[in-house]
Design a protein around this motif. Sequence first.
Motif, PDB file in Angstrom:
ATOM      1  N   ASN A 167       0.844  -1.202   0.000  1.00  0.00           N
ATOM      2  CA  ASN A 167       0.000   0.000   0.000  1.00  0.00           C
ATOM      3  C   ASN A 167       0.879   1.252   0.000  1.00  0.00           C
ATOM      4  O   ASN A 167       2.112   1.158  -0.075  1.00  0.00           O
ATOM      5  CB  ASN A 167      -0.997   0.016   1.175  1.00  0.00           C
ATOM      6  N   TRP A 168       0.262   2.426   0.100  1.00  0.00           N
ATOM      7  CA  TRP A 168       1.000   3.689  -0.003  1.00  0.00           C
ATOM      8  C   TRP A 168       1.949   3.898   1.169  1.00  0.00           C
ATOM      9  O   TRP A 168       2.938   4.619   1.043  1.00  0.00           O
ATOM     10  CB  TRP A 168       0.019   4.853  -0.122  1.00  0.00           C
ATOM     11  N   ILE A 169       1.666   3.241   2.301  1.00  0.00           N
ATOM     12  CA  ILE A 169       2.528   3.403   3.477  1.00  0.00           C
ATOM     13  C   ILE A 169       3.819   2.625   3.286  1.00  0.00           C
ATOM     14  O   ILE A 169       4.926   3.158   3.445  1.00  0.00           O
ATOM     15  CB  ILE A 169       1.789   2.952   4.751  1.00  0.00           C
ATOM     16  N   GLU A 248      10.977  -5.657   5.652  1.00  0.00           N
ATOM     17  CA  GLU A 248       9.527  -5.461   5.630  1.00  0.00           C
ATOM     18  C   GLU A 248       9.174  -4.083   6.167  1.00  0.00           C
ATOM     19  O   GLU A 248       9.708  -3.658   7.191  1.00  0.00           O
ATOM     20  CB  GLU A 248       8.853  -6.534   6.485  1.00  0.00           C
ATOM     21  N   GLN A 249       8.267  -3.401   5.463  1.00  0.00           N
ATOM     22  CA  GLN A 249       7.813  -2.087   5.898  1.00  0.00           C
ATOM     23  C   GLN A 249       6.385  -2.171   6.445  1.00  0.00           C
ATOM     24  O   GLN A 249       5.573  -2.967   5.972  1.00  0.00           O
ATOM     25  CB  GLN A 249       7.858  -1.097   4.723  1.00  0.00           C
ATOM     26  N   PRO A 250       6.068  -1.342   7.440  1.00  0.00           N
ATOM     27  CA  PRO A 250       4.705  -1.332   7.985  1.00  0.00           C
ATOM     28  C   PRO A 250       3.674  -0.968   6.921  1.00  0.00           C
ATOM     29  O   PRO A 250       3.954  -0.204   5.990  1.00  0.00           O
ATOM     30  CB  PRO A 250       4.774  -0.256   9.077  1.00  0.00           C
ATOM     31  N   ARG A 254      -1.327   3.263  12.042  1.00  0.00           N
ATOM     32  CA  ARG A 254      -1.108   3.402  13.480  1.00  0.00           C
ATOM     33  C   ARG A 254       0.264   2.876  13.872  1.00  0.00           C
ATOM     34  O   ARG A 254       0.991   3.507  14.639  1.00  0.00           O
ATOM     35  CB  ARG A 254      -2.207   2.667  14.256  1.00  0.00           C
ATOM     36  N   GLN A 255       0.633   1.720  13.310  1.00  0.00           N
ATOM     37  CA  GLN A 255       1.959   1.164  13.582  1.00  0.00           C
ATOM     38  C   GLN A 255       3.049   2.060  12.998  1.00  0.00           C
ATOM     39  O   GLN A 255       4.094   2.289  13.624  1.00  0.00           O
ATOM     40  CB  GLN A 255       2.049  -0.249  12.996  1.00  0.00           C
ATOM     41  N   SER A 256       2.789   2.579  11.799  1.00  0.00           N
ATOM     42  CA  SER A 256       3.746   3.488  11.170  1.00  0.00           C
ATOM     43  C   SER A 256       3.918   4.756  11.999  1.00  0.00           C
ATOM     44  O   SER A 256       5.045   5.265  12.156  1.00  0.00           O
ATOM     45  CB  SER A 256       3.268   3.849   9.758  1.00  0.00           C
ATOM     46  N   THR A 393       8.818   0.491  21.174  1.00  0.00           N
ATOM     47  CA  THR A 393       7.812  -0.565  21.068  1.00  0.00           C
ATOM     48  C   THR A 393       8.155  -1.440  19.865  1.00  0.00           C
ATOM     49  O   THR A 393       8.628  -0.934  18.838  1.00  0.00           O
ATOM     50  CB  THR A 393       6.393  -0.001  20.882  1.00  0.00           C
ATOM     51  N   PRO A 394       7.922  -2.758  19.952  1.00  0.00           N
ATOM     52  CA  PRO A 394       8.266  -3.645  18.835  1.00  0.00           C
ATOM     53  C   PRO A 394       7.324  -3.455  17.657  1.00  0.00           C
ATOM     54  O   PRO A 394       6.177  -3.047  17.814  1.00  0.00           O
ATOM     55  CB  PRO A 394       8.128  -5.044  19.449  1.00  0.00           C
ATOM     56  N   ILE A 395       7.840  -3.757  16.467  1.00  0.00           N
ATOM     57  CA  ILE A 395       7.055  -3.730  15.230  1.00  0.00           C
ATOM     58  C   ILE A 395       6.797  -5.169  14.800  1.00  0.00           C
ATOM     59  O   ILE A 395       7.726  -5.973  14.703  1.00  0.00           O
ATOM     60  CB  ILE A 395       7.800  -2.971  14.122  1.00  0.00           C
TER      61      ILE A 395
END
Length: 408
Positions: A167-169, A248-250, A254-256, A393-395
């Motif tokens: 996605n765009w994120i 890997e990217q978010p 919210r996580q981003s 915080t972990p991702i």
Amino acid sequence: MSIKQINFMIACVFFVCYAYQFIYIPISWRGRRTAHKPPKLHRFAVLIAARNEEAVISELIDSINAQDYPSGLIDIYVAADNCTDGTAKTARCHGAHVFERFDTQHVGKGYALDFLLSHIPHEYDAYLVLDADNVIAPDYIRHMDQTLSDGYKIATSYRNSKNYGDNWISAGYALWFLRESRYLNGARYTIGSSCAVSGTGFAFTREILDRIGSWHFFLLTEDIEFTIDNVVHGEKIGYCREAVLYDEQPTDFRQSWRQRLRWSKGYLQVFQRYGTRLLGGVLRGNFSCFDMSMAIMPAFVLSTVSIASNLALAIWGVWTGGSILIALQSLGQMLLSMYLTLFVIGAITTVTERRHIHTGRARRVLYAFTFPLFMFTYVPIAVVALFKKVEWTPIEHTVVKSIEDMKR
């Protein structure tokens, strides 16, 4: 003072601070044409800090085991950091040496790396830091060894994405890291300036470990802290464009937001700790110190000041009976200028790095247009970072892909 005057002043400051990065673009196209020195075949300890990474860590370890580099010169060490899943078991089953850490008072990657280095033998020529969600190309370590053999004590690599097209994120992240690799680190390497470590995919020699004594970088952006600490000590970080890493990217906003809030707060922490020494380096004519100063601080501040000033003066103008149309027009012109600048940066990166972007053509085009919008979301994040206490915080990572899967 009018809105136009304020915008003109901010634009001038932006130009003075960042015009050199546009010069970086043609410099990176030229590349650095120097002969390599004979490879030394360093003995590597691969360091992986993992927090509940059972789903993805096996792909990374398998990609390390598949390197076209003497297997006897690679040892894999994993810090299973406060894990509540099968990360430790999975890593051991795939051939890694695993040390389990349980400390909820000191959390973050920096503490996990320090723990790991304190438990492994100090007999290695070099240390390679990777994240558990990474996958590396089969010739990755061979190329990193070559860069270290050329005389660099620290080297970073080309950072690509496992899930560019989600996605765009995720595309926003990935495009920024591609741009950072090609048009920042690539140009820095070409002109002989210091490059910057970006989270993962970097190596350092035993000489660096001897100097720092242990991994004592515990700020929210330990990678930037490590970079700046070495730059102010006169080290030049090398760049290896042939060593390709995928991470890997978010995809969730919210996580981003949480991740980039940590980064923004970390930039502030690093600038607070090292700003004086960076300024001293700038005054002594050290271009790397100037470059790193621009990388960690002013853009967020200037963007925030610019937008806040426009909004404040627009509200004031309306309150005092002025024309809201003029205020909105000025704000719109400023945002359009920022959008077009970011679009050009993203478009150039998309076109030149298209062979490294593993998604369809239509999505490549679409995400060049959404890239400025992704970058705009840094503005409220930067504002919040100024006032909010931020903790690590972990991702969560869930994308399981081999390099062959991505290329298909």
